[in-house]
Design an enzyme around this catalytic site. Structure first.
Site, mmCIF file in Angstrom:
data_model
loop_
_atom_site.group_PDB
_atom_site.id
_atom_site.type_symbol
_atom_site.label_atom_id
_atom_site.label_comp_id
_atom_site.label_asym_id
_atom_site.label_seq_id
_atom_site.Cartn_x
_atom_site.Cartn_y
_atom_site.Cartn_z
ATOM 1 N N LYS A 1 -0.529 5.665 -5.482
ATOM 2 C CA LYS A 1 -1.613 5.411 -6.443
ATOM 3 C C LYS A 1 -2.412 6.679 -6.749
ATOM 4 O O LYS A 1 -2.735 6.960 -7.908
ATOM 5 C CB LYS A 1 -2.549 4.314 -5.899
ATOM 6 C CG LYS A 1 -1.855 2.978 -5.686
ATOM 7 C CD LYS A 1 -2.767 1.962 -5.045
ATOM 8 C CE LYS A 1 -3.096 2.210 -3.599
ATOM 9 N NZ LYS A 1 -1.986 2.092 -2.658
ATOM 10 N N GLY B 1 0.816 -1.217 0.000
ATOM 11 C CA GLY B 1 0.000 0.000 0.000
ATOM 12 C C GLY B 1 0.845 1.261 0.000
ATOM 13 O O GLY B 1 2.082 1.212 0.120
ATOM 14 N N ASP B 2 0.187 2.404 -0.220
ATOM 15 C CA ASP B 2 0.821 3.721 -0.167
ATOM 16 C C ASP B 2 1.933 3.903 -1.194
ATOM 17 O O ASP B 2 2.901 4.630 -0.972
ATOM 18 C CB ASP B 2 1.394 3.999 1.245
ATOM 19 C CG ASP B 2 0.310 3.896 2.307
ATOM 20 O OD1 ASP B 2 -0.846 4.218 1.994
ATOM 21 O OD2 ASP B 2 0.633 3.495 3.435
ATOM 22 N N GLN C 1 -5.052 -0.183 -1.193
ATOM 23 C CA GLN C 1 -4.100 -1.049 -0.494
ATOM 24 C C GLN C 1 -3.034 -1.520 -1.497
ATOM 25 O O GLN C 1 -2.766 -0.821 -2.446
ATOM 26 C CB GLN C 1 -4.809 -2.249 0.175
ATOM 27 C CG GLN C 1 -5.663 -1.868 1.379
ATOM 28 C CD GLN C 1 -6.999 -1.261 1.024
ATOM 29 O OE1 GLN C 1 -7.786 -1.864 0.320
ATOM 30 N NE2 GLN C 1 -7.271 -0.073 1.514
HETATM 31 P P1 GDP Z 1 -1.447 5.813 -2.099
HETATM 32 O O1 GDP Z 1 -2.227 5.302 -0.944
HETATM 33 O O2 GDP Z 1 -0.852 4.723 -2.921
HETATM 34 O O3 GDP Z 1 -2.226 6.781 -2.948
HETATM 35 O O4 GDP Z 1 -0.206 6.617 -1.501
HETATM 36 P P2 GDP Z 1 -0.232 7.641 -0.245
HETATM 37 O O5 GDP Z 1 -0.930 8.869 -0.649
HETATM 38 O O6 GDP Z 1 -0.737 6.949 0.976
HETATM 39 O O7 GDP Z 1 1.301 7.854 -0.013
HETATM 40 C C1 GDP Z 1 2.155 8.299 -1.028
HETATM 41 C C2 GDP Z 1 2.830 9.591 -0.558
HETATM 42 O O8 GDP Z 1 3.921 9.873 -1.419
HETATM 43 C C3 GDP Z 1 1.938 10.819 -0.664
HETATM 44 O O9 GDP Z 1 2.277 11.695 0.368
HETATM 45 C C4 GDP Z 1 2.282 11.412 -2.023
HETATM 46 O O10 GDP Z 1 2.054 12.816 -2.084
HETATM 47 C C5 GDP Z 1 3.754 11.114 -2.090
HETATM 48 N N1 GDP Z 1 4.316 10.898 -3.434
HETATM 49 C C6 GDP Z 1 3.797 10.216 -4.494
HETATM 50 N N2 GDP Z 1 4.701 10.131 -5.484
HETATM 51 C C7 GDP Z 1 5.807 10.763 -5.059
HETATM 52 C C8 GDP Z 1 7.112 10.981 -5.632
HETATM 53 O O11 GDP Z 1 7.436 10.546 -6.710
HETATM 54 N N3 GDP Z 1 8.010 11.679 -4.860
HETATM 55 C C9 GDP Z 1 7.711 12.140 -3.616
HETATM 56 N N4 GDP Z 1 8.636 12.801 -2.942
HETATM 57 N N5 GDP Z 1 6.496 11.950 -3.060
HETATM 58 C C10 GDP Z 1 5.576 11.254 -3.752
HETATM 59 P P1 IMO Z 2 -3.837 2.685 0.523
HETATM 60 O O1 IMO Z 2 -4.979 2.499 -0.436
HETATM 61 C C1 IMO Z 2 -1.308 0.904 3.593
HETATM 62 C C2 IMO Z 2 -3.148 -2.062 6.247
HETATM 63 C C3 IMO Z 2 -3.332 -1.676 7.692
HETATM 64 C C4 IMO Z 2 -3.233 -3.039 8.357
HETATM 65 C C5 IMO Z 2 -3.906 -3.962 7.346
HETATM 66 C C6 IMO Z 2 -5.374 -4.255 7.651
HETATM 67 O O2 IMO Z 2 -3.718 4.051 1.062
HETATM 68 O O3 IMO Z 2 -2.569 2.138 -0.035
HETATM 69 P P2 IMO Z 2 -7.623 -2.850 7.582
HETATM 70 O O4 IMO Z 2 -7.948 -1.475 8.067
HETATM 71 O O5 IMO Z 2 -7.811 -3.028 6.134
HETATM 72 O O6 IMO Z 2 -8.302 -3.903 8.405
HETATM 73 O O7 IMO Z 2 -6.056 -3.026 7.889
HETATM 74 O O8 IMO Z 2 -3.820 -3.301 6.093
HETATM 75 N N1 IMO Z 2 -3.746 -1.109 5.272
HETATM 76 C C7 IMO Z 2 -3.039 -0.264 4.520
HETATM 77 N N2 IMO Z 2 -1.719 -0.008 4.495
HETATM 78 N N3 IMO Z 2 -2.128 1.528 2.735
HETATM 79 C C8 IMO Z 2 -3.450 1.269 2.723
HETATM 80 O O9 IMO Z 2 -4.286 1.785 1.789
HETATM 81 C C9 IMO Z 2 -3.974 0.375 3.671
HETATM 82 N N4 IMO Z 2 -5.212 -0.094 3.969
HETATM 83 C C10 IMO Z 2 -5.060 -1.002 4.938
HETATM 84 O O10 IMO Z 2 -2.336 -0.796 8.116
HETATM 85 O O11 IMO Z 2 -1.881 -3.426 8.453
HETATM 86 MG MG MG Z 3 -2.266 5.499 1.159
#
Ligand code: GDP
Ligand code: IMO
Ligand code: MG
Length: 426
Positions: A15, A11-12, A222
């Protein structure tokens, strides 16, 4: 056709930013699974937005956005998201469509999530406590409530019955602080507000769109390593986060899937508990966390950080049928003298590049290869040819190992901070 963008790690991966960028080339963006456990961040200029339930296509004014039937919806969180966006002057409600078959997260689902996690003690999943697990459990147990049910005359009775079941289940666990009555009031008021939105049968809606020649992008939430079937079970979420989830979550046939765009960070993070072979516990991990601002977009929790894990990526590329890759946050490694990538695992049975069945009690030991850092600020680079040669070689080598091309390399959080490769087809 439906192209898919989904996370290949835990995740994170970034996306939200990439979907927002790609959405300009699509007619429709659809979330197909997960719920408000997701936190998708994107920037419009300097303004930061974090989306939990609403698809990341809403900032493109010609794009329709669907919350598909595989998603679980918390009306309170959805209303709060709508309010925040409206306050910022973003007009999108006329382009937002909600599947009637999407399941509802009740306040008592969140209560159950909290008591069940607390009872696990040290073995807790590290859930976001948004009620995801209990809601999907009720769906499979054939007793959940769906978005479309709010229009039934006996909705309140159904709600009361399900809540009573939850309270009975919760009584088997030690209790936790939870203002169920207060939460319920806000939830019911939110349901009333949501009634005015546009509800659809997402299977017909999306298939009609495909037939009309519209381009659809499915937005994963995720990551593949959190998939209920293929992730690091039981430290996973409760939905199918992989490509197959698109078919179930939107009501489309497998042959309608086009490009599968898999996204990975240049390193790796995980939030919550569970195995993470390349996790760095020392100074380097802290350095990545600091440079990358690695704190959860939904919960604010510090993310665990480590090196990129190629066996893990090979596995998620395989189960998703990834046709092109995106690498984000490459700029976070700008100041490192040396970076590493796990190329294999050392196990009792020898060296392998396959993930073992049980990573929880027997987390595999990575075998690393080191690469010279590029030591250059990448945030302003827009052409692959302008990348330092160390990075160009690194990307090329990753492509060879992963047998999949990188189409986008992201060098900052901003919408335009990316480098497109000639292979980009999306
Ligand atoms: P998602 O859940 O997959 O949409 O990702 P998140 O938003 O949870 O986490 C990604 C973080 O990285 C966010 O704070 C974005 O603004 C940041 N981000 C995405 N792409 C880049 C990149 O290429 N460089 C940097 N420095 N930050 C990025
Ligand atoms: P995005 O879409 C990162 C993790 C939680 C936990 C496990 C189960 O932003 O990438 P839940 O709440 O689903 O029962 O949690 O999954 N988790 C994520 N980790 N990014 C996410 O979403 C997540 N959604 C759930 O931290 O370990
Ligand atoms: Mg995220």
């Amino acid at each position: 056709m439906v192209d898919v963008l989904l996370g290949l790690q835990w995740g994170d991966e970034g996306k939200g930013k990439i979907v927002d960028y790609l959405a300009a080339k699509y007619d429709l963006v659809a979330r197909f699974q997960g719920g408000p456990n997701a936190g998708h961040t994107l920037y419009l200029g300097k303004k930061k937005y974090v989306l939990h339930t609403i698809p990341s296509g809403i900032f493109r004014t010609n794009v329709q956005n669907v919350i598909g039937n595989g998603v679980v919806i918390d009306p309170t969180i959805l209303c709060a998201e709508i309010d925040q966006l409206s306050t910022s002057g973003i007009e999108f409600l006329s382009r937002l469509y909600i599947a009637k078959k999407a399941h509802l997260i009740l306040p008592s689902h969140r209560f159950l999530d909290a008591v069940m996690e607390a009872a696990k003690g040290a073995g807790k999943i590290g859930s976001t406590l948004k009620g995801i697990g209990p809601t999907y459990t009720d769906k499979v147990a054939r007793q959940g409530l769906r978005m479309g049910d709010v229009f039934l005359s006996d909705f309140q009775d159904r709600y009361n019955k399900l809540k009573a079941t939850h309270l009975q289940m919760a009584s088997a666990y030690p209790s936790v602080d939870f203002d169920l009555e207060g939460e319920e009031k806000t939830w019911m008021a939110s349901i009333e507000r949501l009634r005015k939105l546009q509800f659809i049968d997402s299977a017909y809606f999306i298939n009609h769109a495909i037939k009309a020649g519209k381009k659809v992008l499915a937005e994963g939430a995720q990551g593949s390593m959190l998939d209920i079937d293929y992730g690091t079970y039981p430290f996973v979420t409760s939905s199918n986060t992989i490509t197959s989830g698109v078919c179930n979550g939107l009501g489309i046939a497998p042959q309608k899937i086009g490009e599968v765009i898999g996204i990975t960070k240049a390193y790796c993070t995980r939030v919550g508990s569970g195995p993470f072979p390349t996790e760095l516990h020392g100074e380097t991990g802290e350095e990545i966390r600091k440079a990358g601002g690695e704190f959860g977009a939904t919960t604010g929790r510090p993310r665990r950080c480590g090196w990129i894990d190629l066996p893990q990526l090979k596995y998620t590329i395989m189960i998703n049928g990834v046709t092109q890759l995106v690498m984000t946050k490459v700029d976070i490694l700008d100041n490192f003298d040396e970076i590493s990538a796990a190329t294999a695992y050392e196990t009792e049975k020898g060296i392998t590049d396959e993930l073992p069945f049980d990573m929880v009690t027997n987390c595999p030991k990575p075998v690393y290869k080191s690469y010279k850092g590029w030591k250059k600020d990448l945030t302003g680079v827009r052409n692959f040819g302008d990348f330092p040669s160390e990075l160009q070689d690194y990307v090329q080598e990753m492509e060879d190992i992963l047998e999949t091309p990188f189409s986008i390399i992201s060098v900052g959080p901003g919408r335009e901070q990316l480098v497109l490769r000639p292979t980009t087809t999306a």
